[in-house]
Scaffold this active site. Sequence first.
Site, PDB file in Angstrom:
ATOM      1  N   CYS A  66      15.317  52.971  62.499  1.00 40.63           N
ATOM      2  CA  CYS A  66      14.085  53.690  62.845  1.00 40.63           C
ATOM      3  C   CYS A  66      14.353  55.185  63.022  1.00 40.63           C
ATOM      4  CB  CYS A  66      13.473  53.115  64.119  1.00 40.63           C
ATOM      5  SG  CYS A  66      13.013  51.373  63.985  1.00 40.63           S
ATOM      6  N   ASP A  85     -12.209  59.076  53.256  1.00 44.33           N
ATOM      7  CA  ASP A  85     -13.334  58.194  53.584  1.00 44.33           C
ATOM      8  C   ASP A  85     -12.957  57.148  54.628  1.00 44.33           C
ATOM      9  OD1 ASP A  85     -11.660  56.614  52.078  1.00 44.33           O
ATOM     10  OD2 ASP A  85     -13.146  56.094  50.546  1.00 44.33           O
TER      11      ASP A  85
END
Length: 224
Positions: free
Chosen positions: A47, A140
């Site tokens: 990570c 959108d």
Amino acid sequence: MPGGLLLGDEAPNFEANTTIGRIRFHDFLGDSWGILFSHPRDFTPVCTTELGRAAKLAPEFAKRNVKMIALSIDSVEDHLAWSKDINAYNGEEPKETLPFPIIDDKSRDLAIQLGMLDPAEKDEQGMPVTARVVFIFGPDKKLKLSILYPATTGRNFDEILRVIISLQLTAEKRVATPVDWKNGDSVMVLPNIPEEEAKKLFPKGVFTKELPSGKKYLRYTPQP
């Protein structure tokens, strides 16, 4: 996994605590493209390399009007402390800020809602942690792409940037990007565009690959 998003689904307008304070997701995105990406745990090796690379590439995403936000089941306090390690890994000043916020999802509510949990990877309490998920949303607020990697395999953020460039190009132009495409390479003319219309749409030229079938569907044009 319960929950989850399908292509074309609208992003849920969730509220969350993050390293930049409390946000409402749609307000955070505004009119931008957005990348929401989860990781299993803070203070873990893979990570750290992933978010380090994401931080390095943040200017490239920003200049393409893309907002980035990370998520894991760790606390804001852990995110801030871990950010120092990420910056140090990148050879930079070990400060508590990254070019993007990280969501605190200790409750796992968002991870469940978005289908981000990896049942094969568990924390010290035996609870599942978040997988390596990437969601890309358009202006959108609808999902344009999703990627799901297991905890053991780090993602390629250069590939995620390449995908963003392709998504933005193909949202504006009637083209598709072929295998291994890179920004600046030739693109494919969509098969539903008639030949005469294609000539008008792509003044740089349309080049057709001859095939044994005789079908003229492999049509290339320089990137518009």
